[in-house]
Design an enzyme around this catalytic site. Sequence first.
Site, PDB file in Angstrom:
ATOM      1  N   ASP A  25       1.283  20.746 -51.235  1.00  0.00           N
ATOM      2  CA  ASP A  25       1.524  20.474 -49.596  1.00  0.00           C
ATOM      3  C   ASP A  25       1.112  21.561 -47.908  1.00  0.00           C
ATOM      4  OD1 ASP A  25       3.160  19.136 -47.698  1.00  0.00           O
ATOM      5  OD2 ASP A  25       5.295  20.205 -48.213  1.00  0.00           O
ATOM      6  N   GLY A  26       1.088  20.342 -46.898  1.00  0.00           N
ATOM      7  CA  GLY A  26       0.163  21.183 -46.169  1.00  0.00           C
ATOM      8  C   GLY A  26      -0.990  20.741 -45.497  1.00  0.00           C
ATOM      9  N   TRP A  30      -2.456  22.123 -41.866  1.00  0.00           N
ATOM     10  CA  TRP A  30      -3.302  23.068 -41.989  1.00  0.00           C
ATOM     11  C   TRP A  30      -4.759  22.006 -40.995  1.00  0.00           C
ATOM     12  CZ3 TRP A  30      -8.739  21.288 -42.969  1.00  0.00           C
ATOM     13  CH2 TRP A  30      -9.674  22.817 -43.495  1.00  0.00           C
ATOM     14  N   ASN A  73       4.146   8.047 -51.417  1.00  0.00           N
ATOM     15  CA  ASN A  73       2.664   8.099 -50.707  1.00  0.00           C
ATOM     16  C   ASN A  73       2.486   6.952 -49.997  1.00  0.00           C
ATOM     17  OD1 ASN A  73       1.370  10.973 -52.290  1.00  0.00           O
ATOM     18  ND2 ASN A  73       3.199  11.037 -50.061  1.00  0.00           N
ATOM     19  N   ARG A  76       2.681   6.173 -46.539  1.00  0.00           N
ATOM     20  CA  ARG A  76       1.791   6.889 -45.397  1.00  0.00           C
ATOM     21  C   ARG A  76       0.613   5.121 -45.245  1.00  0.00           C
ATOM     22  NH1 ARG A  76       0.808  12.742 -46.691  1.00  0.00           N
ATOM     23  NH2 ARG A  76       2.890  13.588 -46.978  1.00  0.00           N
ATOM     24  N   SER A 201      10.859  17.229 -54.219  1.00  0.00           N
ATOM     25  CA  SER A 201      10.381  15.779 -53.371  1.00  0.00           C
ATOM     26  C   SER A 201      10.408  15.105 -54.326  1.00  0.00           C
ATOM     27  CB  SER A 201       9.493  16.479 -52.638  1.00  0.00           C
ATOM     28  OG  SER A 201       9.194  16.834 -51.693  1.00  0.00           O
ATOM     29  N   GLU A 212      11.078  28.103 -62.987  1.00  0.00           N
ATOM     30  CA  GLU A 212      11.640  29.150 -62.167  1.00  0.00           C
ATOM     31  C   GLU A 212      11.094  28.570 -60.472  1.00  0.00           C
ATOM     32  OE1 GLU A 212      13.442  31.600 -61.416  1.00  0.00           O
ATOM     33  OE2 GLU A 212      13.791  31.702 -63.211  1.00  0.00           O
TER      34      GLU A 212
HETATM   35  C1  FPP Z   1       0.789  16.990 -49.521  1.00  0.00           C
HETATM   36  O1  FPP Z   1       0.042  17.607 -47.705  1.00  0.00           O
HETATM   37  C2  FPP Z   1      -0.609  16.455 -49.787  1.00  0.00           C
HETATM   38  C3  FPP Z   1      -0.820  15.617 -50.418  1.00  0.00           C
HETATM   39  C4  FPP Z   1       0.455  13.950 -50.387  1.00  0.00           C
HETATM   40  C5  FPP Z   1      -1.457  15.624 -51.547  1.00  0.00           C
HETATM   41  C6  FPP Z   1      -2.087  16.115 -51.342  1.00  0.00           C
HETATM   42  C7  FPP Z   1      -3.166  16.014 -52.146  1.00  0.00           C
HETATM   43  C8  FPP Z   1      -4.622  16.275 -52.624  1.00  0.00           C
HETATM   44  C9  FPP Z   1      -4.689  18.156 -52.912  1.00  0.00           C
HETATM   45  C10 FPP Z   1      -6.173  16.296 -52.039  1.00  0.00           C
HETATM   46  C11 FPP Z   1      -5.837  15.334 -53.680  1.00  0.00           C
HETATM   47  C12 FPP Z   1      -5.621  15.746 -54.644  1.00  0.00           C
HETATM   48  C13 FPP Z   1      -6.576  14.711 -56.303  1.00  0.00           C
HETATM   49  C14 FPP Z   1      -5.838  15.413 -57.029  1.00  0.00           C
HETATM   50  C15 FPP Z   1      -7.031  13.215 -55.708  1.00  0.00           C
HETATM   51  P1  FPP Z   1       0.843  16.118 -45.842  1.00  0.00           P
HETATM   52  O2  FPP Z   1      -0.112  15.548 -46.293  1.00  0.00           O
HETATM   53  O3  FPP Z   1       2.207  15.852 -46.624  1.00  0.00           O
HETATM   54  O4  FPP Z   1       0.953  17.674 -45.501  1.00  0.00           O
HETATM   55  P2  FPP Z   1       1.529  17.746 -44.386  1.00  0.00           P
HETATM   56  O5  FPP Z   1       3.366  17.505 -44.701  1.00  0.00           O
HETATM   57  O6  FPP Z   1       1.482  19.178 -43.403  1.00  0.00           O
HETATM   58  O7  FPP Z   1       1.783  16.612 -43.720  1.00  0.00           O
END
Ligand code: FPP
Length: 254
Positions: A25-26, A30, A73, A76, A201, A212
């Site tokens: 997450d994040g 970032w 997701n 989005r 989530s 854990e």
């Molecule tokens: C959460 O960050 C992350 C995701 C919804 C997807 C995770 C995906 C990756 C690390 C890259 C792609 C991975 C693969 C396996 C192809 P967020 O967008 O919710 O961040 P925020 O909470 O800061 O908005």
Amino acid sequence: MASAPGDDEEGPTGHGARHVALIMDGNGRWAKSRGLPRTLGHRAGVTALKRTVEAAPRLGVRWLTVFGFSTENWRRPASEVSELMGLLKSYVKSDLARLHREGVRVRILGRRTELPDDIMDVIAEAERLTQNNDRFFLQVAFNYGGQSDIADAARRLAKEVSQGLIDPDQITEAMFAARLSTSGAPYPDLIVRTSGEKRISNFLLWEAAYAELVFQDVLWPDYGEAPLRAALEEFQRRQRRFGGVGVDDVLAAG
Ligand code: FPP
């Protein structure tokens, strides 16, 4: 206690975390903190994923499960959904040969029928190519939700009951687990969520029974060996009891 497939290898009370699951997450925050579009946060997230997959075996981890795309997701913006789909595809395409050479078995968790055909093809190829590998196990949850996975397992069991193959009175936790998309994998010892949020989530709801939980303040694109090591050290300080009593309590009770 519900047993998990693979418990025998190190034992559920072994000191190291054999199976780590990551809620990455994040990415958005970032990117925002750098004035960049969210998509660039996800791309940096893939780089962090590569670093983490590389570091995990060095730190004694044998199973890694990451949450790449949840059933929620889809809400989005279409452009972000398509970016995440594209990233899974390009990650598999760029890294599959190396993962295979290194003995990694790749598996995708979740409902794949709802995924575009080209993604399904890439997933099928990754799983087919690596199906006999057993040095390291990488599971990518993609279009995955813990509740939908449980509902799918219930549907599978119900069908077998209606076909007369299973007596409903004989259904056990192990039979249920065998119908989840994680079937055959040990349950996670440790679930990590990055970015400071403290929620699960809809990730690995059944499998998390005795995991854990560690929450780290680092944003996912900054993840890699050092934060993973810190999470594993935190895990080692925990005393896992699986609903029983701790070793010290057993000794104290004489
Ligand atoms: C959460 O960050 C992350 C995701 C919804 C997807 C995770 C995906 C990756 C690390 C890259 C792609 C991975 C693969 C396996 C192809 P967020 O967008 O919710 O961040 P925020 O909470 O800061 O908005």
